[in-house]
Motif scaffolding. Structure first.
Motif, PDB file in Angstrom:
ATOM      1  N   GLN A 298       0.821  -1.213   0.000  1.00 16.64           N
ATOM      2  CA  GLN A 298       0.000   0.000   0.000  1.00 16.64           C
ATOM      3  C   GLN A 298       0.853   1.260   0.000  1.00 16.64           C
ATOM      4  O   GLN A 298       0.448   2.287  -0.551  1.00 16.64           O
ATOM      5  N   ASP A 327      -3.853  -7.359  -2.912  1.00 17.24           N
ATOM      6  CA  ASP A 327      -3.011  -6.214  -2.563  1.00 17.24           C
ATOM      7  C   ASP A 327      -1.859  -6.052  -3.560  1.00 17.24           C
ATOM      8  O   ASP A 327      -1.524  -4.924  -3.953  1.00 17.24           O
ATOM      9  N   GLN A 329      -1.846  -7.082  -6.732  1.00 16.38           N
ATOM     10  CA  GLN A 329      -2.403  -6.644  -8.000  1.00 16.38           C
ATOM     11  C   GLN A 329      -2.788  -5.160  -7.964  1.00 16.38           C
ATOM     12  O   GLN A 329      -2.598  -4.436  -8.945  1.00 16.38           O
ATOM     13  N   THR A 330      -3.287  -4.706  -6.833  1.00 16.13           N
ATOM     14  CA  THR A 330      -3.626  -3.279  -6.690  1.00 16.13           C
ATOM     15  C   THR A 330      -2.376  -2.417  -6.795  1.00 16.13           C
ATOM     16  O   THR A 330      -2.372  -1.362  -7.457  1.00 16.13           O
ATOM     17  N   CYS A 331      -1.307  -2.851  -6.127  1.00 13.45           N
ATOM     18  CA  CYS A 331      -0.044  -2.111  -6.180  1.00 13.45           C
ATOM     19  C   CYS A 331       0.488  -2.030  -7.608  1.00 13.45           C
ATOM     20  O   CYS A 331       0.875  -0.950  -8.080  1.00 13.45           O
ATOM     21  N   LYS A 334      -1.562   0.441  -9.824  1.00 14.12           N
ATOM     22  CA  LYS A 334      -1.244   1.850  -9.589  1.00 14.12           C
ATOM     23  C   LYS A 334       0.115   2.218 -10.188  1.00 14.12           C
ATOM     24  O   LYS A 334       0.303   3.333 -10.720  1.00 14.12           O
ATOM     25  N   CYS A 348      -4.583  -5.703 -14.282  1.00 18.15           N
ATOM     26  CA  CYS A 348      -4.398  -5.800 -12.820  1.00 18.15           C
ATOM     27  C   CYS A 348      -5.685  -5.445 -12.081  1.00 18.15           C
ATOM     28  O   CYS A 348      -6.067  -6.120 -11.117  1.00 18.15           O
ATOM     29  N   TRP A 349      -6.386  -4.384 -12.548  1.00 16.14           N
ATOM     30  CA  TRP A 349      -7.643  -4.025 -11.892  1.00 16.14           C
ATOM     31  C   TRP A 349      -8.704  -5.104 -12.095  1.00 16.14           C
ATOM     32  O   TRP A 349      -9.534  -5.352 -11.209  1.00 16.14           O
ATOM     33  N   VAL A 352      -8.030  -7.623  -9.519  1.00 11.84           N
ATOM     34  CA  VAL A 352      -8.488  -7.163  -8.202  1.00 11.84           C
ATOM     35  C   VAL A 352      -9.993  -7.343  -8.063  1.00 11.84           C
ATOM     36  O   VAL A 352     -10.489  -7.834  -7.040  1.00 11.84           O
ATOM     37  N   CYS A 353     -10.731  -6.967  -9.113  1.00 10.57           N
ATOM     38  CA  CYS A 353     -12.194  -7.103  -9.062  1.00 10.57           C
ATOM     39  C   CYS A 353     -12.608  -8.575  -9.010  1.00 10.57           C
ATOM     40  O   CYS A 353     -13.676  -8.905  -8.478  1.00 10.57           O
ATOM     41  N   SER A 361     -12.363  -0.484  -6.464  1.00 12.25           N
ATOM     42  CA  SER A 361     -11.680  -1.230  -7.530  1.00 12.25           C
ATOM     43  C   SER A 361     -12.489  -1.227  -8.826  1.00 12.25           C
ATOM     44  O   SER A 361     -11.929  -1.104  -9.929  1.00 12.25           O
TER      45      SER A 361
END
Length: 388
Positions: A298, A327, A329-331, A334, A348-349, A352-353, A361
């Motif tokens: 994060q 986490d 994939q979110t990183c 971004k 990647c998003w 996450v979804c 997301s």
């Protein structure tokens, strides 16, 4: 049966020795001044027995008369004491039934002449507290504080009531009178913990942590959570105060805690605040080599820019092993957005979804799809976000 045999034995002994006593009466001669007494030994013994019996009867009469006089004098006091016991019992039963008005009345009536007035007054204060009768509650507590050995109990009770009332400053004044230490009772330490948390006094909590650990007030999980919350708050506060305060706070942490991702992420962001980004990136890269933990993932997008390629290389090493880590994939998403790589960011998003869908997301995915001209897909993503 035994008593009958004993009586029979005494009678037989009397019959056996009576002729001897009649024939051998003995002789007693008593002279006192001008008075002289002559009698037989048997009569003298009988006279002594009768005199002793009369003396015992007179003693019993005198003692009984004195007791009657004293009782008649203190009868009202005994009545009041008995009435106080009755009211105390009624008050205790009312407390058990949570009949607070009745409990307050009964406990106050039993306080003046009760054996332990402090207990009555504390119980009355409790009943008044539940009725939100603040003035009466404080009055009862002040009266209880005047009783012997009740000062600490009253201070603890007053602190707890003020805390529930939301008067944190006044509660802290009362708590400081108790001076919580490792020798304090467990209720005082728990009260200090609750009040310090309510005041967000992290410095006081930091001093309290070793005591809580030593006395085993909290279990290991609760103690670890409190430790993380306390030191995280201290680091964040130090970041606002200045670079020197941040370094001092960081050095105060034990070496084992300085290696924890929660504290390392806050420290790294503080370093960036004071134009020490290179040092922050080195710390993050070193920690990332061991394991990409959630707090670390994060913090990385908050610190890095499109020019930071080394840390991206470190992250891509976990692309296979952390494919199903939301986490991670979110990183990555971004970071791809920072380099304007929207196709990779969309993938990647989408991951996450799929793994942990949230409103944020889905909205992030929708915006990426709009930028890529995928309006229909973007509309579907917006609908998914609206349904959450």
């Amino acid at each position: 049966m035994i008593k009958i045999l004993m009586l029979l034995l005494i009678v037989l002994i009397g019959l056996c020795i009576s002729p001897w006593l009649v024939g051998n009466t003995g002789y007693v001669y008593i002279a006192a001044g001008d008075y002289q007494i002559e009698t037989s030994l048997v009569f003298g013994v009988i006279a002594l027995i009768i005199f002793y019996a009369v003396f015992q009867i007179l003693e019993w009469i005198v003692v009984t008369a004195i007791n009657l006089m004293l009782r008649s004098r203190f009868i009202p006091h005994h009545w009041r004491r008995r009435s106080a016991k009755k009211h105390t019992l009624m008050g205790a039963l009312a407390l058990a039934e949570e009949d607070w008005p009745a409990a307050e009345r009964a406990m106050i009536k039993g306080a003046d002449n009760g054996e332990l007035p402090a207990l009555n007054l504390l119980a009355a204060a409790r009943a008044a507290q539940y009725q939100q009768k603040i003035a009466e509650r404080d009055q009862y507590l002040n009266r209880a504080a005047a009783q012997p050995l009740a000062a600490n109990a009253v201070t603890t009770t007053r602190t707890r009531y003020l805390l529930k009332q939301g008067e944190l400053t006044l509660a802290r004044v009362e708590l400081d009178k108790l001076s919580p230490t490792s020798k304090s009772k467990a209720p005082v330490l728990k009260l200090a913990l609750e009040l310090y948390q309510a005041q967000e006094d992290w410095d006081a909590l930091k001093l309290l942590l070793p005591i809580l650990k030593k006395r085993q007030i909290l279990d290991d999980t609760q103690l670890n959570e409190l430790n993380i919350a306390t030191h995280s708050a201290l680091l964040q506060a130090a970041t606002i105060k200045g670079e020197e305060a941040l370094e001092q706070c960081w050095q105060w942490l034990p070496r084992s805690e300085r290696n924890q991702s929660q504290f390392l992420a806050i420290y790294a962001m503080g370093l960036c605040r004071f134009n020490r980004k290179d040092q922050a990136m080195k710390l993050l890269s070193k920690k990332l080599r061991s394991s990409p933990e959630p707090t670390l993932l994060q913090a990385i997008p908050e610190i890095t820019t499109a020019q930071d390629t080394e840390i991206r290389k470190e992250l891509l090493k976990y692309e296979v092993t952390h494919e199903n880590n939301a986490d991670y994939q979110t990183c990555l998403a971004k970071l791809y957005q920072q380099t304007r790589d929207m196709k990779e960011a969309k993938i990647c998003w989408q991951n996450v979804c799929r793994l942990e869908p949230t409103k944020a997301s889905w909205l992030a995915l929708a915006r990426i799809q709009e930028q890529l001209g995928e309006q229909n897909n973007a509309n579907q993503s917006y609908r998914q976000a609206a349904n959450l």
